[in-house]
Motif scaffolding. Structure first.
Motif, PDB file in Angstrom:
ATOM      1  N   ILE A 142       0.912  -1.199  -0.082  1.00 22.64           N
ATOM      2  CA  ILE A 142       0.158  -0.038  -0.024  1.00 22.64           C
ATOM      3  C   ILE A 142       0.668   1.281  -0.116  1.00 22.64           C
ATOM      4  N   SER A 143       2.103   1.225   0.778  1.00 19.30           N
ATOM      5  CA  SER A 143       2.975   2.377   0.959  1.00 19.30           C
ATOM      6  C   SER A 143       3.601   2.682  -0.568  1.00 19.30           C
ATOM      7  N   TRP A 144       4.003   1.565  -1.285  1.00 23.28           N
ATOM      8  CA  TRP A 144       4.498   1.431  -2.721  1.00 23.28           C
ATOM      9  C   TRP A 144       3.571   2.251  -3.477  1.00 23.28           C
ATOM     10  N   LEU A 145       2.290   1.606  -3.569  1.00 24.39           N
ATOM     11  CA  LEU A 145       1.257   2.420  -4.424  1.00 24.39           C
ATOM     12  C   LEU A 145       0.886   3.701  -4.045  1.00 24.39           C
ATOM     13  N   ASN A 146       1.167   4.221  -2.809  1.00 26.02           N
ATOM     14  CA  ASN A 146       1.107   5.564  -2.365  1.00 26.02           C
ATOM     15  C   ASN A 146       1.981   6.366  -3.317  1.00 26.02           C
ATOM     16  N   GLN A 147       3.124   5.895  -3.303  1.00 21.10           N
ATOM     17  CA  GLN A 147       4.232   6.595  -3.974  1.00 21.10           C
ATOM     18  C   GLN A 147       3.840   6.688  -5.360  1.00 21.10           C
ATOM     19  N   VAL A 148       3.453   5.712  -5.799  1.00 26.59           N
ATOM     20  CA  VAL A 148       3.104   5.545  -7.450  1.00 26.59           C
ATOM     21  C   VAL A 148       2.010   6.427  -8.003  1.00 26.59           C
ATOM     22  N   LEU A 149       1.144   6.346  -7.190  1.00 27.47           N
ATOM     23  CA  LEU A 149      -0.183   7.089  -7.334  1.00 27.47           C
ATOM     24  C   LEU A 149      -0.313   8.294  -6.516  1.00 27.47           C
ATOM     25  N   ARG A 150       0.794   9.076  -6.180  1.00 25.97           N
ATOM     26  CA  ARG A 150       0.789  10.247  -5.506  1.00 25.97           C
ATOM     27  C   ARG A 150      -0.148  11.381  -5.873  1.00 25.97           C
ATOM     28  N   PRO A 151       0.127  11.550  -7.059  1.00 25.87           N
ATOM     29  CA  PRO A 151      -0.654  12.784  -7.710  1.00 25.87           C
ATOM     30  C   PRO A 151      -2.096  12.627  -7.637  1.00 25.87           C
ATOM     31  N   ILE A 152      -2.538  11.352  -8.226  1.00 26.98           N
ATOM     32  CA  ILE A 152      -4.142  11.120  -8.195  1.00 26.98           C
ATOM     33  C   ILE A 152      -4.520  11.085  -6.620  1.00 26.98           C
ATOM     34  N   VAL A 153      -3.642  10.354  -5.601  1.00 27.67           N
ATOM     35  CA  VAL A 153      -4.030  10.180  -4.323  1.00 27.67           C
ATOM     36  C   VAL A 153      -4.215  11.593  -3.637  1.00 27.67           C
ATOM     37  N   TRP A 154      -3.318  12.546  -3.886  1.00 28.00           N
ATOM     38  CA  TRP A 154      -3.206  14.058  -3.304  1.00 28.00           C
ATOM     39  C   TRP A 154      -4.433  14.616  -3.587  1.00 28.00           C
ATOM     40  N   PHE A 155      -4.797  14.419  -5.113  1.00 26.07           N
ATOM     41  CA  PHE A 155      -5.932  15.371  -5.754  1.00 26.07           C
ATOM     42  C   PHE A 155      -7.129  14.822  -5.132  1.00 26.07           C
ATOM     43  N   LEU A 156      -7.504  13.559  -5.027  1.00 25.49           N
ATOM     44  CA  LEU A 156      -8.607  13.132  -4.393  1.00 25.49           C
ATOM     45  C   LEU A 156      -8.706  13.406  -2.659  1.00 25.49           C
ATOM     46  N   ASN A 157      -7.611  13.153  -2.248  1.00 25.57           N
ATOM     47  CA  ASN A 157      -7.526  13.416  -0.740  1.00 25.57           C
ATOM     48  C   ASN A 157      -7.849  14.791  -0.448  1.00 25.57           C
ATOM     49  N   THR A 158      -7.227  15.731  -1.301  1.00 23.05           N
ATOM     50  CA  THR A 158      -7.616  17.136  -0.901  1.00 23.05           C
ATOM     51  C   THR A 158      -9.039  17.400  -0.950  1.00 23.05           C
ATOM     52  N   ILE A 159      -9.596  16.921  -1.980  1.00 26.04           N
ATOM     53  CA  ILE A 159     -11.121  17.148  -2.247  1.00 26.04           C
ATOM     54  C   ILE A 159     -11.938  16.706  -1.354  1.00 26.04           C
ATOM     55  N   THR A 160     -11.618  15.545  -0.669  1.00 22.72           N
ATOM     56  CA  THR A 160     -12.303  14.837   0.316  1.00 22.72           C
ATOM     57  C   THR A 160     -11.943  15.603   1.704  1.00 22.72           C
ATOM     58  N   THR A 161     -10.939  15.851   2.007  1.00 22.27           N
ATOM     59  CA  THR A 161     -10.726  16.877   3.066  1.00 22.27           C
ATOM     60  C   THR A 161     -11.380  17.935   3.115  1.00 22.27           C
ATOM     61  N   GLN A 162     -11.567  18.793   2.091  1.00 21.69           N
ATOM     62  CA  GLN A 162     -12.230  19.805   2.069  1.00 21.69           C
ATOM     63  C   GLN A 162     -13.874  19.820   2.301  1.00 21.69           C
ATOM     64  N   VAL A 163     -14.372  18.691   1.688  1.00 20.20           N
ATOM     65  CA  VAL A 163     -15.709  18.700   1.615  1.00 20.20           C
ATOM     66  C   VAL A 163     -15.834  18.017   3.134  1.00 20.20           C
ATOM     67  N   MET A 164     -15.243  17.423   3.688  1.00 19.69           N
ATOM     68  CA  MET A 164     -15.346  17.080   5.187  1.00 19.69           C
ATOM     69  C   MET A 164     -15.545  18.127   6.172  1.00 19.69           C
ATOM     70  N   LYS A 165     -14.440  19.081   5.792  1.00 19.09           N
ATOM     71  CA  LYS A 165     -14.333  20.187   6.567  1.00 19.09           C
ATOM     72  C   LYS A 165     -15.463  21.030   6.343  1.00 19.09           C
ATOM     73  N   ARG A 166     -15.824  21.394   5.511  1.00 21.16           N
ATOM     74  CA  ARG A 166     -17.256  22.339   5.086  1.00 21.16           C
ATOM     75  C   ARG A 166     -18.362  21.741   5.470  1.00 21.16           C
ATOM     76  N   THR A 167     -18.578  20.329   5.643  1.00 18.54           N
ATOM     77  CA  THR A 167     -19.770  19.715   6.197  1.00 18.54           C
ATOM     78  C   THR A 167     -19.637  19.458   7.610  1.00 18.54           C
ATOM     79  N   GLY A 168     -18.653  19.910   8.429  1.00 18.10           N
ATOM     80  CA  GLY A 168     -18.489  19.705   9.553  1.00 18.10           C
ATOM     81  C   GLY A 168     -18.341  18.113   9.967  1.00 18.10           C
TER      82      GLY A 168
END
Length: 448
Positions: A142-168
């Motif tokens: 999983i850690s290796w996949l995280n390195q390989v897919l880092r740009p996609i993961v960063w993009f999805l994770n950022t959107i998810t975090t923002q949505v969760m913050k704004r919805t409380g």
């Protein structure tokens, strides 16, 4: 040959999807305490799992990418692999239009069934059964996949975090272990036969130390054996013979004027050397640690540990001696029935439904023993006798009876307006009408 390759490819997709299913459940269900134990045993992968659980956003993004991508690919490949065989099968019994429809839905159902069983249900149940073992196996892929897919993961994770913050919604999991969590685990161990009930009682007593005050554990002032500094040699010798304690308080004129304590070994040396006992002699007394009655038992233990004292004297808000707490009192509070002897117990069972209870029994012990759920938090009484006085709204007398929480409390003995002994009887589930009519008219109306 194409069908064989397609089925082989479908099996590979199922195995990969099973990997992601195991990853998702094992990382979510693994316990931090167990992972720390594995890490202390030298498994570096357990430390990696703990670090990954601290920031799980990237891990869940990878898992969701894998699960959804593989499910879509599996659906496409499954239909391509299974539609031809089903088409040949149904063409022998159905029209061309029906054959196409039946082959499509049969291929869809078969591919879905294979994914649900072997890529979802079975892997997830295995991960739930042994989450820590599975987590340390998958953490590095999983850690290796995280390195390989880092740009996609960063993009999805950022959107998810923002949505969760704004919805409380909460972003991080609460990993704090509470007393309720520990006791739930202990109770499960008792049910499985792994923990003895008396051991559970010790654990409960330890957790209750913060809630119990010094006043619920101390030996009351009426039971303290002490010397006055002006006591004669004969009086000291007589009291020493009648009460063979390890230490004795020494007071000036009254119990409330504590000046120190003297050890029985020191008194014994005077007796052996046939010297006159004079408690006013300079340097003969040792200082006593005084504590307020409002201290919790955990604070009392801390005081005893820091001062290396064998006992402490408890002072109430008026500056009077309320009692004293010895190391033996602390041990009995923590260990409970594991060290308490029947003859010294404050609660003695007579038969299946009745008990003799000392009036000085702390209300916390009474509540735990009889499971008295109607006792309020921080009640205005500290003992069983105090409970009876509170319910009666007057000074108790012998033979007074009170019904409370499914038990009948009867005053058996009174000592100077203080309840000395109670008879506690468990009432039947349905109270007979005859007993209800025979109840005294002046009996307080309490919940029975």
């Amino acid at each position: 040959m194409d069908t064989v390759l397609q089925i082989f490819g479908l099996l590979v997709l199922i195995l990969l999807s099973a990997f992601f299913s195991i990853s998702e459940i094992s990382l979510a269900a693994s316990k931090k305490m167990r992972l720390q134990a594995l890490a202390e045993e030298g498994d570096s992968r357990a430390r990696e799992v703990i670090a990954l659980k601290a920031k799980p956003g990237a891990m869940f993004s990878i898992v969701e990418i894998g699960v959804n991508a593989l499910a879509l690919a599996g659906g496409i490949l499954g239909q391509a692999a299974f539609i031809p065989p089903f088409t040949r099968l149904y063409s022998m019994v159905a029209s061309p239009e029906a054959t196409h429809t039946l082959a499509f839905w049969s291929a869809y159902l078969l591919a879905t069934l294979l994914f649900v069983l072997f890529a979802d249900l079975i892997p997830r149940r295995m991960a739930m059964a042994i989450p820590e073992s599975c987590a340390v196996l998958i953490v590095r892929p999983i850690s290796w996949l995280n390195q390989v897919l880092r740009p996609i993961v960063w993009f999805l994770n950022t959107i998810t975090t923002q949505v969760m913050k704004r919805t409380g919604l909460p972003i991080h999991a609460n990993d704090h272990v509470t007393t309720a969590d520990v006791m739930a685990t202990v109770n499960a161990g008792v049910r499985e036969g792994l923990i003895d009930p008396t051991e559970r009682s010790v654990i409960e007593n330890i957790f209750s130390l913060e809630d119990r005050t010094a006043g619920t554990v101390m030996t009351d002032r009426e039971d303290i054996v002490y010397f006055l500094r002006s006591d004669s040699d004969e009086s000291i010798r007589r009291k020493l013979a009648e009460h063979p304690h390890h230490q004795f308080l020494v007071c000036d004129k009254t119990l409330d004027n504590v000046v120190g304590y003297i050890d029985s070994k020191q008194l014994l040396r005077y007796l052996v050397e046939d010297k006159k006992l004079d408690l006013g002699e300079k340097g003969i007394l040792s200082p006593v640690k005084l504590i307020p009655e409002t201290l919790s038992m955990s604070e009392v233990i801390e005081v005893i540990r820091n001062t290396s004292a064998d006992f402490v004297v408890v002072i109430n808000e008026y500056g009077e001696v309320a009692g004293l707490i010895t190391l033996n009192d602390v041990m009995n509070t923590v260990m409970g029935e594991m060290v308490g002897m029947d003859e010294d117990s404050q609660i003695i069972q007579r038969d299946e439904s009745s008990w003799l209870v000392e009036g000085s029994t702390p209300i916390y012990d009474l509540q735990n023993y009889f499971d008295l759920d109607q006792i309020e938090d921080n009640p205005p009484y500290e003992t069983a006798g105090g409970l009876i006085m509170y319910l009666l709204r007057r000074i108790p007398k012998r033979a007074d009876k009170v019904l409370f929480n499914g038990y009948r409390f009867e005053v058996m003995d009174i000592d100077k307006n203080r309840v000395d002994q109670l008879l506690v009887t468990k009432l039947p589930a349905v109270k007979p009408a005859a007993e209800a009519q025979a109840a005294p008219a002046d009996q307080p109306k309490t919940n029975g």
